[in-house]
Design a protein around this motif. Structure first.
Motif, PDB file in Angstrom:
ATOM      1  N   HIS A  56      -4.974  13.144  -3.362  1.00  0.00           N
ATOM      2  CA  HIS A  56      -6.280  12.478  -3.290  1.00  0.00           C
ATOM      3  C   HIS A  56      -7.438  13.436  -3.022  1.00  0.00           C
ATOM      4  CE1 HIS A  56      -4.952   8.439  -4.037  1.00  0.00           C
ATOM      5  NE2 HIS A  56      -3.913   8.667  -3.253  1.00  0.00           N
ATOM      6  N   GLY A 113       0.788  -1.228   0.000  1.00  0.00           N
ATOM      7  CA  GLY A 113       0.000   0.000   0.000  1.00  0.00           C
ATOM      8  C   GLY A 113       0.818   1.275   0.000  1.00  0.00           C
ATOM      9  N   LYS A 153       3.976   1.041  -4.709  1.00  0.00           N
ATOM     10  CA  LYS A 153       4.797   0.365  -5.715  1.00  0.00           C
ATOM     11  C   LYS A 153       4.083   0.333  -7.075  1.00  0.00           C
ATOM     12  CE  LYS A 153       5.415  -3.309  -3.045  1.00  0.00           C
ATOM     13  NZ  LYS A 153       4.800  -2.798  -1.803  1.00  0.00           N
ATOM     14  N   THR A 154       2.826  -0.085  -7.051  1.00  0.00           N
ATOM     15  CA  THR A 154       2.067  -0.138  -8.303  1.00  0.00           C
ATOM     16  C   THR A 154       1.873   1.262  -8.876  1.00  0.00           C
ATOM     17  OG1 THR A 154       0.863  -1.963  -7.289  1.00  0.00           O
ATOM     18  CG2 THR A 154       0.010  -1.140  -9.369  1.00  0.00           C
ATOM     19  N   PHE A 155       1.582   2.189  -7.980  1.00  0.00           N
ATOM     20  CA  PHE A 155       1.367   3.578  -8.370  1.00  0.00           C
ATOM     21  C   PHE A 155       2.620   4.141  -9.060  1.00  0.00           C
ATOM     22  CE2 PHE A 155       0.279   8.076  -7.057  1.00  0.00           C
ATOM     23  CZ  PHE A 155      -0.931   8.120  -7.707  1.00  0.00           C
TER      24      PHE A 155
END
Ligand code: ATP
Length: 267
Positions: free
Chosen positions: A198, A61, A64-66
């Motif tokens: 966000h 969370g 990493k993917t972001f």
């Protein structure tokens, strides 16, 4: 087994500026990947090769993917996101075929960032798939990473894991996932920028980003996203109840922070 089209090719509109904090990680990505690609003359001058990929590791969370999406966005590349555990299949030969399919799909869409989550799923320590079948699968992945049968021109591979110690060492040899980047939970200033990101497209008033960051030690990027969504929900419900829309306020965010358990404390 998932069919070939189980893997999506996405366009990414995230850039490195959208990623909160991680100044050092961003600097290393720029030096290893982005600038050499953007400056072919300098690359030749300094003899910098484009071989090899990245391994991102750190708690869940924290982006990493972001970050993988942001690299794709910076390169104007497509993004293919797979979990290695999803390509593993108990039937003989299927895992290899899945891996082949993913790379065939990716090469057809180059320039492309292939993001492989849970690369530890192929670690030697896990033998659920039987060790010789596992070896064949690892070898297939190595073949694809090395571009033995087809060129990997324009294919950038980023692996990610929460358990770097489980990764098959062969995956980390030169030319493969040979550069390692630690993605840590966001510090206070990173949390402020994650809140800004966000909340950027939401109706807010009287927001103090510094105060939000101070109140959220141990919150991951994903936790902060969750806080912002919960606060939006509260403002929405208040608007429904009062019959007139109102902005998201510090009170909504403070209440949301109180309800959400930070997830990175164990690290
Ligand atoms: P996992 O190991 O669980 O896959 P991860 O490290 O890949 O986790 P992400 O999926 O990238 O985590 O992060 C989850 C969400 O949290 C992202 O979609 C993003 O919205 C938000 N987020 C995480 N880190 C950041 C950051 N540094 N800046 C902005 N948003 C972030």
């Amino acid at each position: 087994a998932p069919p070939v089209d189980a893997w999506d090719v996405e366009r990414s509109d995230v850039t490195l500026d959208d990623v909160g904090g991680m100044d050092e990680v961003k600097a290393r990505l720029r030096a290893a990947f982005l600038e050499p690609l953007r400056n072919p003359e300098l690359r030749r001058l300094y003899g910098k090769s484009l071989r090899g990929g990245m391994l991102l590791y750190g708690p869940p969370g924290c982006g990493k993917t972001f970050l993988g999406r942001a690299v794709a966005g910076e390169l104007g590349a497509q993004f293919v996101n797979i979990g290695l555990a999803d390509v593993l299949d108990m039937y003989i030969g299927r895992s290899e075929r899945n891996i082949q399919d993913v790379f065939r799909l990716a090469r057809a869409h180059a320039p492309v960032v292939v993001f492989i989550d849970e690369v530890d799923a192929l670690g030697q320590k896990r033998s659920a798939h039987g060790s010789s079948a596992m070896r064949t699968t690892v070898n297939q992945l190595l073949t694809e990473l090395d571009g033995v049968e087809s060129s990997n021109e324009g294919v950038f591979v980023i692996g990610a894991t929460n358990q770097p110690w489980d990764i098959d060492p062969a995956l980390r040899r030169p030319g493969r996932l040979d550069r390692t980047l630690l993605v840590v939970p966001p510090d206070e200033s990173a949390r402020a920028s994650i809140f800004r990101y966000h909340l950027r497209a939401r109706p807010v008033e009287g927001i103090d980003l510094g105060e939000l960051a101070r109140r959220t030690p141990d919150f991951s990027g994903a936790d902060i996203q969750h806080v912002c969504e919960t606060a939006s929900e509260k403002a929405l419900m208040a608007s429904v109840q009062s019959g007139s829309p109102r902005m998201i306020q510090m009170g909504d965010l403070a209440a949301a922070i109180g309800e959400i358990r930070p997830s990175t404390r164990a690290w």
